[in-house]
Design an enzyme around this catalytic site. Sequence first.
Site, PDB file in Angstrom:
ATOM      1  N   ASN A   1       0.805  -1.223   0.000  1.00 28.36           N
ATOM      2  CA  ASN A   1       0.000   0.000   0.000  1.00 28.36           C
ATOM      3  C   ASN A   1       0.833   1.266   0.000  1.00 28.36           C
ATOM      4  O   ASN A   1       0.289   2.365  -0.109  1.00 28.36           O
ATOM      5  CB  ASN A   1      -0.985  -0.012   1.170  1.00 28.36           C
ATOM      6  CG  ASN A   1      -2.087  -1.039   0.945  1.00 28.36           C
ATOM      7  OD1 ASN A   1      -2.211  -1.580  -0.160  1.00 28.36           O
ATOM      8  ND2 ASN A   1      -2.848  -1.345   1.971  1.00 28.36           N
TER       9      ASN A   1
ATOM     10  N   ARG B   1      -7.752  -1.417  -7.059  1.00 25.72           N
ATOM     11  CA  ARG B   1      -8.299  -0.164  -6.548  1.00 25.72           C
ATOM     12  C   ARG B   1      -7.332   0.985  -6.818  1.00 25.72           C
ATOM     13  O   ARG B   1      -7.741   2.108  -7.101  1.00 25.72           O
ATOM     14  CB  ARG B   1      -8.514  -0.313  -5.030  1.00 25.72           C
ATOM     15  CG  ARG B   1      -8.848   0.956  -4.274  1.00 25.72           C
ATOM     16  CD  ARG B   1     -10.224   1.445  -4.505  1.00 25.72           C
ATOM     17  NE  ARG B   1     -10.479   2.687  -3.805  1.00 25.72           N
ATOM     18  CZ  ARG B   1     -11.656   3.333  -3.904  1.00 25.72           C
ATOM     19  NH1 ARG B   1     -12.606   2.847  -4.662  1.00 25.72           N
ATOM     20  NH2 ARG B   1     -11.862   4.474  -3.260  1.00 25.72           N
TER      21      ARG B   1
ATOM     22  N   ASP C   1     -16.038   9.491  -4.608  1.00 30.97           N
ATOM     23  CA  ASP C   1     -16.559  10.866  -4.498  1.00 30.97           C
ATOM     24  C   ASP C   1     -15.593  11.803  -3.781  1.00 30.97           C
ATOM     25  O   ASP C   1     -15.431  12.970  -4.179  1.00 30.97           O
ATOM     26  CB  ASP C   1     -17.920  10.854  -3.793  1.00 30.97           C
ATOM     27  CG  ASP C   1     -17.848  10.169  -2.426  1.00 30.97           C
ATOM     28  OD1 ASP C   1     -17.216   9.104  -2.320  1.00 30.97           O
ATOM     29  OD2 ASP C   1     -18.393  10.725  -1.456  1.00 30.97           O
TER      30      ASP C   1
ATOM     31  N   CYS D   1     -10.750  -5.267  -3.938  1.00 31.48           N
ATOM     32  CA  CYS D   1     -11.500  -6.257  -3.161  1.00 31.48           C
ATOM     33  C   CYS D   1     -12.924  -5.755  -2.884  1.00 31.48           C
ATOM     34  O   CYS D   1     -13.139  -4.592  -2.619  1.00 31.48           O
ATOM     35  CB  CYS D   1     -10.804  -6.525  -1.830  1.00 31.48           C
ATOM     36  SG  CYS D   1      -9.327  -7.525  -2.012  1.00 31.48           S
TER      37      CYS D   1
ATOM     38  N   VAL E   1     -14.554   0.987   9.080  1.00 26.87           N
ATOM     39  CA  VAL E   1     -14.017   1.584   7.846  1.00 26.87           C
ATOM     40  C   VAL E   1     -14.743   1.083   6.608  1.00 26.87           C
ATOM     41  O   VAL E   1     -15.131   1.865   5.745  1.00 26.87           O
ATOM     42  CB  VAL E   1     -12.492   1.307   7.740  1.00 26.87           C
ATOM     43  CG1 VAL E   1     -11.931   1.875   6.438  1.00 26.87           C
ATOM     44  CG2 VAL E   1     -11.768   1.908   8.948  1.00 26.87           C
TER      45      VAL E   1
ATOM     46  N   ARG F   1     -16.926   1.328  -2.004  1.00 25.49           N
ATOM     47  CA  ARG F   1     -15.653   1.974  -2.383  1.00 25.49           C
ATOM     48  C   ARG F   1     -15.858   3.033  -3.470  1.00 25.49           C
ATOM     49  O   ARG F   1     -15.274   2.987  -4.534  1.00 25.49           O
ATOM     50  CB  ARG F   1     -14.621   0.932  -2.809  1.00 25.49           C
ATOM     51  CG  ARG F   1     -14.432  -0.139  -1.757  1.00 25.49           C
ATOM     52  CD  ARG F   1     -13.289  -1.045  -2.050  1.00 25.49           C
ATOM     53  NE  ARG F   1     -12.023  -0.441  -1.628  1.00 25.49           N
ATOM     54  CZ  ARG F   1     -10.858  -1.110  -1.706  1.00 25.49           C
ATOM     55  NH1 ARG F   1     -10.826  -2.316  -2.218  1.00 25.49           N
ATOM     56  NH2 ARG F   1      -9.741  -0.528  -1.291  1.00 25.49           N
ATOM     57  N   PRO F   2     -16.714   4.018  -3.208  1.00 26.81           N
ATOM     58  CA  PRO F   2     -16.895   5.116  -4.182  1.00 26.81           C
ATOM     59  C   PRO F   2     -15.635   5.973  -4.278  1.00 26.81           C
ATOM     60  O   PRO F   2     -14.673   5.772  -3.522  1.00 26.81           O
ATOM     61  CB  PRO F   2     -18.060   5.912  -3.596  1.00 26.81           C
ATOM     62  CG  PRO F   2     -18.023   5.631  -2.145  1.00 26.81           C
ATOM     63  CD  PRO F   2     -17.515   4.234  -1.988  1.00 26.81           C
TER      64      PRO F   2
HETATM   65  C1  EPZ Z   1      -6.554   1.967   1.086  1.00 29.98           C
HETATM   66  O1  EPZ Z   1      -7.751   1.818   0.338  1.00 29.98           O
HETATM   67  C2  EPZ Z   1      -5.872   0.609   1.073  1.00 29.98           C
HETATM   68  N1  EPZ Z   1      -5.560   0.221  -0.301  1.00 29.98           N
HETATM   69  C3  EPZ Z   1      -6.788  -0.444   1.691  1.00 29.98           C
HETATM   70  O2  EPZ Z   1      -6.071  -1.672   1.737  1.00 29.98           O
HETATM   71  C4  EPZ Z   1      -7.122  -0.009   3.123  1.00 29.98           C
HETATM   72  O3  EPZ Z   1      -8.043  -0.927   3.669  1.00 29.98           O
HETATM   73  C5  EPZ Z   1      -7.733   1.391   3.112  1.00 29.98           C
HETATM   74  O4  EPZ Z   1      -6.837   2.318   2.456  1.00 29.98           O
HETATM   75  C6  EPZ Z   1      -7.991   1.914   4.523  1.00 29.98           C
HETATM   76  O5  EPZ Z   1      -6.799   1.921   5.248  1.00 29.98           O
HETATM   77  C7  EPZ Z   1      -4.467   0.723  -0.897  1.00 29.98           C
HETATM   78  O6  EPZ Z   1      -3.739   1.525  -0.314  1.00 29.98           O
HETATM   79  C8  EPZ Z   1      -4.178   0.257  -2.291  1.00 29.98           C
HETATM   80  P1  EPZ Z   1     -10.039   4.777   1.813  1.00 29.98           P
HETATM   81  P2  EPZ Z   1      -8.637   3.126  -0.065  1.00 29.98           P
HETATM   82  O7  EPZ Z   1     -10.187   5.705   0.676  1.00 29.98           O
HETATM   83  O8  EPZ Z   1      -7.730   4.247  -0.399  1.00 29.98           O
HETATM   84  C9  EPZ Z   1     -14.744   5.342   1.862  1.00 29.98           C
HETATM   85  C10 EPZ Z   1      -5.688  -3.962   1.378  1.00 29.98           C
HETATM   86  O9  EPZ Z   1      -6.225  -4.997   1.815  1.00 29.98           O
HETATM   87  N2  EPZ Z   1     -14.520   6.255   0.730  1.00 29.98           N
HETATM   88  O10 EPZ Z   1      -9.293   5.219   3.029  1.00 29.98           O
HETATM   89  O11 EPZ Z   1      -9.626   2.691  -1.069  1.00 29.98           O
HETATM   90  C11 EPZ Z   1     -14.463   3.897   1.451  1.00 29.98           C
HETATM   91  O12 EPZ Z   1     -15.589   3.343   0.797  1.00 29.98           O
HETATM   92  C12 EPZ Z   1      -6.552  -2.784   0.954  1.00 29.98           C
HETATM   93  O13 EPZ Z   1      -4.468  -3.798   1.259  1.00 29.98           O
HETATM   94  C13 EPZ Z   1     -15.605   6.987   0.230  1.00 29.98           C
HETATM   95  O14 EPZ Z   1     -16.716   6.888   0.710  1.00 29.98           O
HETATM   96  O15 EPZ Z   1      -9.363   3.413   1.323  1.00 29.98           O
HETATM   97  C14 EPZ Z   1     -14.169   3.248   2.773  1.00 29.98           C
HETATM   98  O16 EPZ Z   1     -15.373   2.930   3.417  1.00 29.98           O
HETATM   99  C15 EPZ Z   1      -8.037  -3.057   1.168  1.00 29.98           C
HETATM  100  N3  EPZ Z   1     -15.387   7.813  -0.819  1.00 29.98           N
HETATM  101  C16 EPZ Z   1     -13.442   4.346   3.552  1.00 29.98           C
HETATM  102  O17 EPZ Z   1     -13.791   5.584   2.907  1.00 29.98           O
HETATM  103  C17 EPZ Z   1     -14.151   7.961  -1.403  1.00 29.98           C
HETATM  104  O18 EPZ Z   1     -14.013   8.755  -2.351  1.00 29.98           O
HETATM  105  C18 EPZ Z   1     -11.930   4.195   3.543  1.00 29.98           C
HETATM  106  O19 EPZ Z   1     -11.502   4.236   2.203  1.00 29.98           O
HETATM  107  C19 EPZ Z   1     -13.077   7.211  -0.882  1.00 29.98           C
HETATM  108  C20 EPZ Z   1     -13.277   6.361   0.180  1.00 29.98           C
END
Ligand code: EPZ
Length: 438
Positions: free
Chosen positions: A25, A94, A126, A118, A328, A123-124
Amino acid sequence: MGLSYLEICGGRPLDGELEIQGSKNAVLPVLAACVPGEGVCTIENCPDITDVTDTLNILRALGYRAERAGGTVRIEASGSEKYEICGPEAVRIRSSVLFLGALLGKMKKARLPLPGGCVIGARPVDLHLRALRTLGAEFSLTEKITAVAPRLHGDTVRLPYPSVGATENVILAAATAEGHTVIEGAAREPEIDELCAFLCLRGADIRRLADGSIHIRGVRRLGPASYRMRPDRIVAGTYLLAAAAAGGRVFLRGCGGEGLEALERALRAMGAVWRKTDGGLEVCAEERPRAVPYLETAPHPGFPTDLQSQLMAALCRARGSSRIRETVFENRFRVVSELRKMGARIEVNGDCARIEGVSRLRPAVLEAADLRGGAGLAIAALQAPGRSAVLHTEYLARGYEDIGRDLCLLGAQARIRGIRCTDETKEKEEYSELQRCL
Ligand code: EPZ
């Protein structure tokens, strides 16, 4: 067609050591950060996992030379003016969404499909789009994201939620935008600080203040850089939880436990001994852990959601009742049905799971449905006396270079096996055979 599975003969404590692979990551945004600027970027300790392979193919499709020699990847910028990502990789992972900020930074335009990854939630994107709009980007959304930013400029971005990806996308765009950008409410994951360190090596001007905000002064050009990835803290946490689950001793060479402070607290509460030495990190544990009355996942520095499935598996044989709340992602309890096949007693109520510890788990044929869920099932299999199989190792390969190899180094009996199948029927027959012979 093929059936690949991780076969584990469980029921015995661990005893071993290994060096942890580079961080998935962190390396994925670092690879996207090779897009803007000139020169050659060399990334050492780059993990050999399919999410990296997919990202290297995206870079090649954009016209970059991307070569791997062992653990080192070399990315050479080109004069390519390409700004559209079309291949299947972008839909599979992603982190392809990070090319949005990188291409806006370089080309002031970008077009890519909505990202994959995954299925742990909706995972929007926005928050990504809203943040990049603040810097002057305009979007049209169909089945693709099309972005233009003729005058990408610095500004203050306020993130309502500390999204890791949205924070990274803003950094990637703002690094070469005109003017000063401040990200308030930025995510605090250590992987973001690795991205900033890499970009600063390339000539960017990025600082994180004590209040967690990130300040970026856009620069006109980024140059070459050579960077060594830090160990993957989620892979490290996986194997530390394996020790707490199966008992025994695990030593992670070269790992200092950075970014795992919440895990350390949980492991100590479970009765494990956590010992940092100058050569690495050691965890020793008895045969069954203590229960954790309540724990919730949260953005860093909270307990990492990426270790939640692994913790749940480790608590299946804990002495007492544990409760985990996943705050999360909204669909990250998919391992529960598989753990119940082994005799685990888990009740899910909304975003909370209650785990009543049992003294023994049964071996079973288990189906991984996502990357970290698969790792959790491997930890459950380590506890069950006899042979278990974790199917769909393609999920595990996204984030673990070779989990079978690693578990063997830690003293387990584990190996990845594959059965070639000519068709769907054969695959079903092999699966039934697997059920019978395990
Ligand atoms: C990163 O995903 C990691 N992936 C994920 O690891 C990790 O679980 C996550 O951060 C949280 O720590 C990578 O770094 C490649 P977020 P990311 O944006 O960036 C919501 C693994 O197993 N959200 O922090 O997609 C989202 O739906 C993976 O290695 C919105 O609503 O995570 C989630 O509920 C899985 N709108 C929460 O925020 C958006 O525009 C956290 O998402 C963006 C996110």
